[in-house]
Design an enzyme around this catalytic site. Sequence first.
Site, mmCIF file in Angstrom:
data_model
loop_
_atom_site.group_PDB
_atom_site.id
_atom_site.type_symbol
_atom_site.label_atom_id
_atom_site.label_comp_id
_atom_site.label_asym_id
_atom_site.label_seq_id
_atom_site.Cartn_x
_atom_site.Cartn_y
_atom_site.Cartn_z
ATOM 1 N N GLU A 1 -2.767 -7.360 7.141
ATOM 2 C CA GLU A 1 -1.527 -7.387 7.491
ATOM 3 C C GLU A 1 -1.361 -8.159 8.657
ATOM 4 O O GLU A 1 -2.111 -8.798 9.544
ATOM 5 C CB GLU A 1 -1.066 -5.971 7.938
ATOM 6 C CG GLU A 1 0.311 -5.518 8.420
ATOM 7 C CD GLU A 1 1.491 -6.032 7.609
ATOM 8 O OE1 GLU A 1 1.464 -7.273 7.230
ATOM 9 O OE2 GLU A 1 2.376 -5.174 7.287
ATOM 10 N N HIS B 1 0.852 -1.248 0.079
ATOM 11 C CA HIS B 1 -0.033 0.013 0.089
ATOM 12 C C HIS B 1 0.958 1.200 0.010
ATOM 13 O O HIS B 1 2.081 1.215 0.262
ATOM 14 C CB HIS B 1 -0.874 -0.083 1.284
ATOM 15 C CG HIS B 1 -0.439 -0.007 2.490
ATOM 16 N ND1 HIS B 1 0.425 1.100 2.979
ATOM 17 C CD2 HIS B 1 0.076 -1.083 3.304
ATOM 18 C CE1 HIS B 1 0.924 0.682 4.142
ATOM 19 N NE2 HIS B 1 0.752 -0.266 4.302
#
Length: 199
Positions: A81, A9
């Site tokens: 994550e 990201h």
Amino acid sequence: MLKVYLLRHGETAYNVDGNRYCGRTDIELTTKGLRQAKFICDQLSDMKIDAVYSSPLLRAKRTAEIASGKREVFVDNRLIEVDFGNWEGKTKAEFIAENASLWSNWMDAPEINKAGGTGESAIEIVDRVTSFFDGMMLKHRNQTIMVVGHNGINRIFMASKLGMPLKNYRQLAQQNSSITEIEFDDDGVMMLKLLNSKI
């Protein structure tokens, strides 16, 4: 064969603030992070992409939405994550000062130790991300997909597929909104074509 553009990201406030560990904390991109995602969109504009997948966290989903050029984004929870446990929201210097042994245990053997003492082990991470890519190899055979995830899961997964000791995962670099290109053959063997690149 399956071709994958594997992204991390774009930049977040945690990246800027001493690179705080931002596992499951759901924060947005910075203005720079939005620009980074748009840059990737421009870089991949001429590439054929058959599907786009993202972590459920805002920073990854927003990167995917921008970088993919308005393609539909499919969210998959297996791309979330790492659960960093007691390290969440802290810099490495801060949590090492609190409990240095947790970090040394993780660095010595992340496959059997949990991040932050209460989070995930590297094997748990590898198992869930491998499950995702195994499914993609069946669903998108001979196609190209974009996958937007996170620094922790991407590097640990790649280390496992490259046959590296998992404790060496930090030797793989993946900057915010950089492109890593990987390919899987029909036997699931991964080839690293580009790492941390601007095409």
